[in-house]
Enzyme design. Structure first.
Site, PDB file in Angstrom:
ATOM      1  CB  CYS A 115      20.080  26.759 -28.059  1.00  0.00           C
ATOM      2  SG  CYS A 115      18.913  28.097 -27.773  1.00  0.00           S
ATOM      3  CG  HIS A 239      20.468  24.351 -24.762  1.00  0.00           C
ATOM      4  ND1 HIS A 239      21.005  25.566 -24.399  1.00  0.00           N
ATOM      5  CD2 HIS A 239      19.210  24.618 -25.208  1.00  0.00           C
ATOM      6  CE1 HIS A 239      20.114  26.518 -24.615  1.00  0.00           C
ATOM      7  NE2 HIS A 239      19.017  25.967 -25.105  1.00  0.00           N
ATOM      8  CG  ASN A 269      17.739  28.996 -23.247  1.00  0.00           C
ATOM      9  OD1 ASN A 269      18.865  29.121 -23.718  1.00  0.00           O
ATOM     10  ND2 ASN A 269      16.748  28.417 -23.906  1.00  0.00           N
TER      11      ASN A 269
HETATM   12  O1  UT7 Z   1      16.498  26.912 -26.306  1.00  0.00           O
HETATM   13  C1  UT7 Z   1      15.265  26.359 -26.613  1.00  0.00           C
HETATM   14  C2  UT7 Z   1      14.175  27.231 -26.171  1.00  0.00           C
HETATM   15  N1  UT7 Z   1      12.956  26.777 -25.691  1.00  0.00           N
HETATM   16  C3  UT7 Z   1      12.660  25.736 -24.872  1.00  0.00           C
HETATM   17  O2  UT7 Z   1      13.436  24.868 -24.603  1.00  0.00           O
HETATM   18  C4  UT7 Z   1      11.295  25.699 -24.323  1.00  0.00           C
HETATM   19  C5  UT7 Z   1      10.692  24.325 -24.254  1.00  0.00           C
HETATM   20  N2  UT7 Z   1       9.417  24.371 -23.548  1.00  0.00           N
HETATM   21  C6  UT7 Z   1       9.365  24.557 -22.209  1.00  0.00           C
HETATM   22  O3  UT7 Z   1      10.377  24.667 -21.542  1.00  0.00           O
HETATM   23  C7  UT7 Z   1       7.999  24.554 -21.557  1.00  0.00           C
HETATM   24  O4  UT7 Z   1       7.032  24.182 -22.514  1.00  0.00           O
HETATM   25  C8  UT7 Z   1       7.622  25.946 -20.939  1.00  0.00           C
HETATM   26  C9  UT7 Z   1       8.499  26.209 -19.730  1.00  0.00           C
HETATM   27  C10 UT7 Z   1       7.788  27.042 -21.960  1.00  0.00           C
HETATM   28  C11 UT7 Z   1       6.167  25.908 -20.461  1.00  0.00           C
HETATM   29  O5  UT7 Z   1       5.987  24.855 -19.536  1.00  0.00           O
HETATM   30  P1  UT7 Z   1       4.775  23.836 -19.726  1.00  0.00           P
HETATM   31  O6  UT7 Z   1       4.841  22.902 -18.608  1.00  0.00           O
HETATM   32  O7  UT7 Z   1       4.867  23.265 -21.122  1.00  0.00           O
HETATM   33  O8  UT7 Z   1       3.542  24.778 -19.560  1.00  0.00           O
HETATM   34  P2  UT7 Z   1       2.323  25.023 -20.556  1.00  0.00           P
HETATM   35  O9  UT7 Z   1       2.749  25.822 -21.731  1.00  0.00           O
HETATM   36  O10 UT7 Z   1       1.629  23.722 -20.789  1.00  0.00           O
HETATM   37  O11 UT7 Z   1       1.375  25.916 -19.671  1.00  0.00           O
HETATM   38  C12 UT7 Z   1       0.750  25.399 -18.489  1.00  0.00           C
HETATM   39  C13 UT7 Z   1      -0.064  26.505 -17.857  1.00  0.00           C
HETATM   40  C14 UT7 Z   1      -0.948  27.259 -18.845  1.00  0.00           C
HETATM   41  O12 UT7 Z   1      -2.142  27.623 -18.147  1.00  0.00           O
HETATM   42  P3  UT7 Z   1      -3.482  26.748 -18.296  1.00  0.00           P
HETATM   43  O13 UT7 Z   1      -3.810  26.758 -19.755  1.00  0.00           O
HETATM   44  O14 UT7 Z   1      -3.130  25.380 -17.796  1.00  0.00           O
HETATM   45  O15 UT7 Z   1      -4.451  27.463 -17.429  1.00  0.00           O
HETATM   46  C15 UT7 Z   1      -0.186  28.499 -19.172  1.00  0.00           C
HETATM   47  O16 UT7 Z   1      -1.001  29.571 -19.565  1.00  0.00           O
HETATM   48  O17 UT7 Z   1       0.825  27.491 -17.333  1.00  0.00           O
HETATM   49  C16 UT7 Z   1       0.471  28.785 -17.846  1.00  0.00           C
HETATM   50  N3  UT7 Z   1       1.688  29.558 -17.951  1.00  0.00           N
HETATM   51  C17 UT7 Z   1       2.167  30.257 -16.913  1.00  0.00           C
HETATM   52  N4  UT7 Z   1       1.739  30.434 -15.653  1.00  0.00           N
HETATM   53  C18 UT7 Z   1       2.492  31.187 -14.839  1.00  0.00           C
HETATM   54  C19 UT7 Z   1       2.513  29.704 -19.020  1.00  0.00           C
HETATM   55  N5  UT7 Z   1       3.546  30.486 -18.695  1.00  0.00           N
HETATM   56  C20 UT7 Z   1       3.360  30.847 -17.391  1.00  0.00           C
HETATM   57  C21 UT7 Z   1       4.097  31.634 -16.491  1.00  0.00           C
HETATM   58  N6  UT7 Z   1       3.629  31.784 -15.234  1.00  0.00           N
HETATM   59  N7  UT7 Z   1       5.261  32.228 -16.840  1.00  0.00           N
END
Ligand code: UT7
Length: 317
Positions: A115, A239, A269
């Site tokens: 990216c 980005h 993205n």
């Molecule tokens: O170009 C570079 C590419 N990548 C990035 O920039 C990604 C960087 N990371 C992020 O943007 C974020 O970490 C994410 C958007 C991927 C995730 O957001 P988060 O606030 O870090 O969520 P999390 O991984 O801490 O998950 C929180 C909760 C979890 O459930 P529990 O354990 O709290 O019950 C996940 O299982 O949200 C759950 N979860 C979802 N729920 C609904 C994870 N994905 C989803 C989803 N829908 N799509």
């Protein structure tokens, strides 16, 4: 990274173009196939919908052609084509295929810095101008939907397809590029990776944490080289990975998010395409005037980071 040598031959952007696939996929449509919701995706990422479809070469031809038309250039006048993509259609020769379809007669090569790739390609293009090229076409295109695991709710809502392109042309006076930084930390490769032929695997929280840090670090280096303070930056073009990453990076840089170009809500993205798509949107909505300072800053798999400071139109006000 070194500062630009005084007297180095410069360039300005003289045209740009964008291409997005026709097919729109909303969060509700995703929620119909996996355990997620529009509310969660919008709150955690800022994404409302994304575009899916097309090929890397096809989208590149579309955005590249527009950029040539806006610059008013016959294809034969382009001296080099640099195509940034992390989702090539072919193992090699993607830029060459675009060169052929656009009727260019010049060298053409692929760049892959995930990216961060568009800024890597843009800085490389300025290097070519410093060495004598007069006109360079720079394209950033990705079709991430082809390497997305559509059963993985942790990644599927994030990634999408698109393309953005710019033409840079040499100028006699000072060019637009005031400072740049290219960075990489290969020790972080495992937290955001895809096997050849495989799909994206990501430790989301760790990528998030590092992304903010390396974007800010890279942006500060570019501003230092450019002799520019954050309050002078008219527009940040970050980005488009997550609106919360953009917000956190802006906060740490001391630049209000109102001065950031944001299109993630409708594009998701798009990796190499995200910075040129956001920049084109800002240009087309009249947010940039001659003399304005732009800070482009990206991060991505590798992990890589890249940034540059541009004075729109080149020269000094
Ligand atoms: O170009 C570079 C590419 N990548 C990035 O920039 C990604 C960087 N990371 C992020 O943007 C974020 O970490 C994410 C958007 C991927 C995730 O957001 P988060 O606030 O870090 O969520 P999390 O991984 O801490 O998950 C929180 C909760 C979890 O459930 P529990 O354990 O709290 O019950 C996940 O299982 O949200 C759950 N979860 C979802 N729920 C609904 C994870 N994905 C989803 C989803 N829908 N799509």
């Amino acid at each position: 990274m070194p500062a630009i040598r005084p007297g180095a031959r410069g360039a300005v952007i003289s045209g740009w173009g964008t291409a997005l696939p026709e097919k729109i996929v909303t969060n509700d449509e995703l929620a119909a196939t996996m355990d997620t919701s529009d509310e969660w995706i919008q709150a955690r990422t800022g994404i409302k919908e994304r575009r899916i479809g097309g090929t890397t070469i096809g989208l590149s031809v579309d955005s590249g052609r527009q950029a040539l038309e806006m610059a008013g250039l016959e294809p034969s006048r382009i001296d080099a084509l640099v195509l940034s993509t992390t989702t090539p259609d072919w193992q090699w020769g993607n830029a060459a295929a675009v060169q052929n379809e656009l009727d260019l007669f010049c060298g053409a090569f692929d760049v892959n810095a995930a990216c961060s790739g568009f800024v890597y390609a843009l800085v490389t293009a300025h290097g070519l101008v410093a060495m004598g090229a007069d006109r360079v076409l720079v394209i950033g295109t990705d079709t991430l939907s082809r390497i997305t695991d559509w059963d993985d709710r942790a990644t599927a809502p994030l990634f999408a397809d698109g393309s953005g392109a710019v033409v840079i042309e040499s100028v006699d006076g000072p060019g637009q590029l005031l400072g740049w930084d290219l960075d990489a930390d290969g020790s972080a490769l495992p937290i955001l990776q895809a096997d050849v032929g495989g799909t994206i695997k990501m430790e989301g929280q760790e990528v998030f944490r590092r992304a903010v840090r390396i974007m800010v670090d890279s942006a500060e280096k570019s501003m230092l080289h450019a002799g520019v303070h954050p309050e002078e930056v008219k527009l940040v073009v970050p980005h488009q990975a997550n609106i919360r990453i953009i917000q956190a990076a802006c906060d740490r840089l001391g630049i209000p998010i109102e001065r950031a170009a944001v299109v993630i809500d409708t594009t998701g993205n798009t990796s190499s395409a995200s910075i040129p798509l956001a920049m084109a949107d800002a240009l087309e909505t009249g947010r940039v005037q001659n003399g304005d300072l732009l800070l482009l800053v990206g991060f991505g798999g590798g992990m890589t980071a890249a940034s540059c400071v541009l004075r729109w139109g080149g020269g000094v006000e």
